[in-house]
Design an enzyme around this catalytic site. Sequence first.
Site, PDB file in Angstrom:
ATOM      1  N   PRO A 186       0.782  -1.241   0.000  1.00 43.72           N
ATOM      2  CA  PRO A 186       0.000   0.000   0.000  1.00 43.72           C
ATOM      3  C   PRO A 186       0.817   1.296   0.000  1.00 43.72           C
ATOM      4  O   PRO A 186       0.234   2.367  -0.105  1.00 43.72           O
ATOM      5  CB  PRO A 186      -0.803  -0.108   1.303  1.00 43.72           C
ATOM      6  CG  PRO A 186      -0.006  -1.005   2.181  1.00 43.72           C
ATOM      7  CD  PRO A 186       0.743  -1.943   1.299  1.00 43.72           C
ATOM      8  N   LYS A 187       2.159   1.207   0.130  1.00 47.63           N
ATOM      9  CA  LYS A 187       2.924   2.454   0.227  1.00 47.63           C
ATOM     10  C   LYS A 187       3.772   2.712  -1.003  1.00 47.63           C
ATOM     11  O   LYS A 187       4.984   2.908  -0.930  1.00 47.63           O
ATOM     12  CB  LYS A 187       3.825   2.413   1.461  1.00 47.63           C
ATOM     13  CG  LYS A 187       3.004   2.404   2.727  1.00 47.63           C
ATOM     14  CD  LYS A 187       3.769   2.936   3.903  1.00 47.63           C
ATOM     15  CE  LYS A 187       2.862   2.948   5.107  1.00 47.63           C
ATOM     16  NZ  LYS A 187       3.609   3.152   6.347  1.00 47.63           N
ATOM     17  N   ASN A 188       3.137   2.729  -2.122  1.00 46.53           N
ATOM     18  CA  ASN A 188       3.836   2.792  -3.396  1.00 46.53           C
ATOM     19  C   ASN A 188       3.044   3.736  -4.295  1.00 46.53           C
ATOM     20  O   ASN A 188       1.835   3.594  -4.424  1.00 46.53           O
ATOM     21  CB  ASN A 188       3.878   1.347  -3.913  1.00 46.53           C
ATOM     22  CG  ASN A 188       4.155   1.219  -5.386  1.00 46.53           C
ATOM     23  OD1 ASN A 188       3.727   2.017  -6.210  1.00 46.53           O
ATOM     24  ND2 ASN A 188       4.862   0.179  -5.747  1.00 46.53           N
TER      25      ASN A 188
END
Lengths: 325, 313
Positions: free
Chosen positions: A100-102
């Site tokens: 989720p951190k892209n």
Amino acid sequence: MFYRDRKEWADLEPVPQDDGPNPVVKIAYSDKFTDVYDYFRALLKNDEKSDRAFTLTAEAIELNAANYTVWHYRRVLLQALEKDLREEMRYITAIIEDQPKNYQVWHHRRMVVEWLNDPSEELEFIAEILSQDAKNYHAWQHRQWVLKEYKLWDSELEYVEQLLEEDVRNNSAWNQRHYVISHTTGYSDPSILNREVQYSLKQIKKAPHNESVWNYLKGILQDRGLSSHPGLLEQILELKETHCSPYLLGFLVDIYEDSLENTSGDQVEVLSKALELCELLAQEKDTIRREYWSYVGRSLQMKYCSDDPSTTSSQHESPILGMKP
Amino acid sequence: MLDKHADYIAAYGSKKDDYEYTLSEYLRMSGIYWGLTVMDLMGQLTRMNQQEISDFIKSCQHDCGGVSASIGHDPHVLYTLSAVQILSLYDNVNVLDVDKVVEYVRGLQQEDGSFAGDKWGEIDTRFSFCAVATLALLGRLDAINMDKAVEFVLSCMNFDGGFGCRPGSESHAGQIYCCTGFLSIAGQLHQVNADLLGWWLCERQLPSGGLNGRPEKLPDVCYSWWVLASLKIIGRIHWIDKSKLRSFILACQDEETGGFADRPGDMVDPFHTLFGVAGLSLLGEGQIKDVNPVLCMPEDVLERLGLHPDLLS
């Protein structure tokens, strides 16, 4: 099975990684990675637009979801091959759940939502991601875009309150609160402004040491006058007895400063209280920021101290030299 | 320990068999910029292979003028900036077709003044910064609509004085660095509420001395750059407790391998190494060259280019 061993890929010449300078020494990194990316590069080189290329992009993404070129290529293929975008939504949902951190994955999702012109899954999906990390910056950006683009404001304030119940220190949620209200009712209506002030004070009682709520309170009042909000100073002074914090003291300084700025008449007492607080903060309560508090104290002194010798001497300033005190 | 850090960076470039190195191919151009800049700050740029790097950059410029992170990747404004920064260190921007670079950057500007990162249209104030920084280094700021660009960045200013990636986005130190850097280059720093933003920025300092990027988050050595450079740009760097920050940054070093990690005890990487060293430079560390807070490049390079972006006092 490696691509290099697959019959149906035999027509392609794999392209090894070319970082330019020295020849690549392929020892430690995974064989699978090399194999997939060698064939990805081959497809790119031939500008191949096929189902097998599309399938391979998924493998390349699985190995390195930050590779923006692979995502580009996948989008080109999605359009060229007229792929089922609903299926792509399911795909990107799974990828984001996993990573989720892209930037790329969220941007890809946004593109698919735009192509479909269908935001109906978004708020629930983002809420799901935020339930795993309530401060995920990418998730919040995507959410703000969905809300604004598709005008889905109705339940958002409620959602923000729920998040703040779970973690009153979630700065992203406080920012979102400001975002929702700014885009719906605004803060001009005094009853809304007061509602927000009271809500903030309530949260302060729950957790006095909370940067976010104090920044929010200051933020919503600063253009409308901290010192002129009815009853606020009294409420803060009351809180000072039971729920004090460096933030509260700093906020008091802000109120006094606003009062000095916007009230006429003798303010010696107000100035003195403000200076005392700056001293307390610098020396004891927030020493790591002593330079800031000293600056604030000095600025107030220079601006509002009526017996500051430098202000009296300005009356004698030389008209020729135009020297400033 | 600077020699150890230089050794770490010098060796990093040659470890092409390393998995992490392979995985980061999609940002290689920036990786090279980080490595070269930190080497130059430590006075060791000559250890890197200028010719190879220049050839590499040349082969990364696409027909549209933009530069990609590596060969076979698509162009993007992030890597276009990194390429121009690298070539500026070497005083050799003409390795690229400069006019085409300018065209590429100009073409990324949107109607509302914002900048996309590439043809796929992601908008972010990071890209506004990349665009003007690239053009400033090339002496071609006239190529874009600066007024509109400024208007967009200012529309990203929040109630707390900070900036996010798009209007309404949460204030974040990385974005604040990009926006204050942008406004500096655009000559519009007076539009910043320096006291309010300065306060938000110095609030990033935690009892450990380290800096975080937004309220209630963990410290990370790269914020020693994003926060500190922003404070320097708006003339309030003294609002940070310098000695505590310095201790934190030094604790992020790895005494065995060289290099800096995001926080003490973690794995080092070139990104955090640059920002740790650059942060120390801003704090006045004698053995490190002066770094320019707007462009994150050695001051002497900018001196040579005649670039003096505004700073507030």
